[in-house]
Design an enzyme around this catalytic site. Structure first.
Site, PDB file in Angstrom:
ATOM      1  N   GLY A 122     -13.328 -33.000 -20.276  1.00 63.64           N
ATOM      2  CA  GLY A 122     -14.052 -31.744 -20.195  1.00 63.64           C
ATOM      3  C   GLY A 122     -14.984 -31.665 -19.000  1.00 63.64           C
ATOM      4  CG  HIS A 123     -16.894 -27.887 -18.309  1.00 67.02           C
ATOM      5  ND1 HIS A 123     -17.160 -26.555 -18.173  1.00 67.02           N
ATOM      6  CD2 HIS A 123     -17.273 -28.213 -19.564  1.00 67.02           C
ATOM      7  CE1 HIS A 123     -17.664 -26.081 -19.290  1.00 67.02           C
ATOM      8  NE2 HIS A 123     -17.744 -27.081 -20.151  1.00 67.02           N
ATOM      9  N   GLY A 124     -17.953 -31.432 -16.414  1.00 66.43           N
ATOM     10  CA  GLY A 124     -19.257 -32.054 -16.306  1.00 66.43           C
ATOM     11  C   GLY A 124     -19.359 -33.448 -16.879  1.00 66.43           C
TER      12      GLY A 124
END
Length: 348
Positions: free
Chosen positions: A242-244
Site C-alpha cells: 500500500g501507498h506510503g
C-alpha cells in the site's frame, strides 16, 4: 567440472574422489551420478542412503553414509547455490530483435529526451517516455513501459509487461518479473456523502539496490512522499504494498502478502504466505510471521507471530491445533450440558 575443482570454487572441503566429473545440481531424491546435491534440513537425512548423487554438500557434524563423497561446509544451502552458479549459471538474455545498432530495437518507442546507458538492451514494443533515464547494462523485455522521468540504475532487469510509472526510481541490480506494476496509484479516496472521491497520488515508489520483485506484484506510489522497498529485499509473486509503506533492507515476502498503507517495516523481516498487515502499523526488525498471519497491531523487534489477529507463534500453533476439532468439542460441551440439566432436574 571435476569435484575437486568445484570444491575449490565454492570453498568446500572435499572428502571423496576428486576426479569425479559433475555436470549439474539436483535435489537429494532426483540427483543422478553426475550431479551434486545438498543436505540442509535434517528431515532429509534418511535420503542420503539412497541418493544417487555424485556428492553432497553437508555440515561436518552431519552423518553421511560411506561411499558418498562429501563437500563439507558451514552452510550447505549457500554452497549449493554457489555450485548452481558454477555449473548452470544465471539466465542468458536473448538478443534484441531488429537491433538498430545500439542494443535498442527499431520496434521500441523511445522518446528523444530519454537517456539510455551503454550496454542496455531494449526489446520490441518497449515504451520509454520523456525524461526517463536508464542506466548501463540493463535489460528491458518486450512490453515494458517506463513512465516520464522514471529512473533505473545500472544492471536492472525488467521482464515482459512490467510498468514503471512516472518519476519512480529503481536502484542498481533491481529485477522486476513479468506483469508487475511499480508506482501505480495508491488506494486513496475521501468518502463524502456516500461517494468515494479520488485523492491525487503525488508521491513515488522507490526500489533500492538489489531488490527483486516477483511476477504480478503491485507497489503503490505514496500519496505524498515515497513508498520505499529497502535494499536487498525480495518479493515472491502476487504481493500488494500500500501507498506510503516503507520497508527495510533484506526482507522476504512470500506470495499473497498484502500490506496496507503507511506501514513501517523494519530490516530482515520475513512474512509468510497470505499474511495481511493493517495500515499505520510498525513491524520491528527481524520479525517473522507464519503463513496466514493477520497483523492488526505493532509487532516488536525480533518477535515470531502467527494467527489472526497475530499472537506469539507458539500460542498461535496451540490455538490452531485446538481449533482442528471444534465440532468434537461442541459435542462434548452439549453432552455435559445435557448431563447437568438432568442432574438439576433430579435435584428439583
Amino acid at each position: 567440472m571435476i569435484l575437486s575443482e568445484l570444491a575449490t570454487r565454492v570453498d568446500a572441503v572435499l572428502h571423496g574422489d576428486g576426479e569425479l566429473e559433475v555436470t549439474g545440481c539436483a535435489g537429494i531424491k532426483a540427483a543422478s551420478p553426475t550431479e551434486v546435491t545438498f543436505l540442509a534440513n535434517s528431515k532429509y537425512q534418511a535420503h542420503l542412503a539412497s541418493t544417487k548423487a555424485a556428492a553432497v554438500f553437508i555440515r561436518d557434524s552431519d552423518p553421511c553414509p560411506d561411499g558418498l563423497a562429501r563437500l563439507v561446509c558451514d552452510d550447505p544451502y549457500f554452497a549449493f547455490r554457489n555450485a548452481m552458479i558454477e555449473l548452470h549459471g544465471f539466465r542468458q538474455h536473448p538478443d534484441v530483435i531488429e537491433d538498430r545498432g545500439d542494443g535498442v530495437s527499431r520496434l521500441a518507442a523511445v522518446h528523444p529526451d530519454a537517456v539510455i546507458g551503454e550496454g542496455t538492451r531494449v526489446h520490441p514494443h518497449v515504451t520509454i517516455e520523456a525524461g526517463a533515464r536508464i542506466g548501463t547494462g540493463c535489460h528491458l523485455y518486450p512490453g515494458v513501459s517506463i513512465g516520464p522521468e522514471a529512473q533505473l540504475g545500472d544492471d536492472c532487469i525488467l521482464y515482459s509487461n512490467v510498468v514503471i510509472y512516472d518519476r519512480c526510481r529503481l536502484g542498481d541490480r533491481v529485477t522486476v518479473h513479468a506483469c508487475s506494476a511499480i508506482g501505480n496509484d495508491g488506494f486513496g479516496y475521501a468518502t463524502h456523502a456516500g461517494a468515494h472521491h479520488k485523492i491525487p497520488q503525488s508521491g513515488i515508489t522507490v526500489l533500492e539496490d538489489d531488490v527483486e520483485i516477483g511476477a504480478n506484484c503491485a507497489i503503490e506510489r505514496a500519496a505524498m512522499g515515497e513508498t520505499v522497498i529497502g535494499a536487498g529485499t525480495k518479493f515472491a509473486d502476487l504481493i500488494s504494498i500500500g501507498h506510503g509503506t516503507t520497508m527495510g533492507k533484506h526482507c522476504l515476502l512470500v506470495s499473497l502478502v498484502g500490506i496496507a498503507g503507511s506501514v513501517e517495516v523494519g530490516d530482515y523481516v520475513a512474512l509468510g504466505g497470505q499474511t495481511g498487515v493493517a495500515g499505520h502499523l510498525r513491524i520491528g526488525d527481524g520479525v517473522q510471521a507464519l503463513a496466514k498471519t493477520g497483523v492488526t497491531g505493532d509487532i516488536p523487534d525480533g518477535a515470531t507471530v502467527g494467527g489472526a489477529p497475530a499472537v506469539d507463534a507458539d500460542a498461535a500453533k496451540r490455538n490452531a491445533l485446538a481449533a482442528m476439532n471444534l465440532a468434537g468439542l461442541v459435542r462434548r460441551v452439549r453432552t455435559i450440558e445435557r448431563t447437568l440439566d438432568r442432574a438439576a432436574q433430579r435435584d428439583e
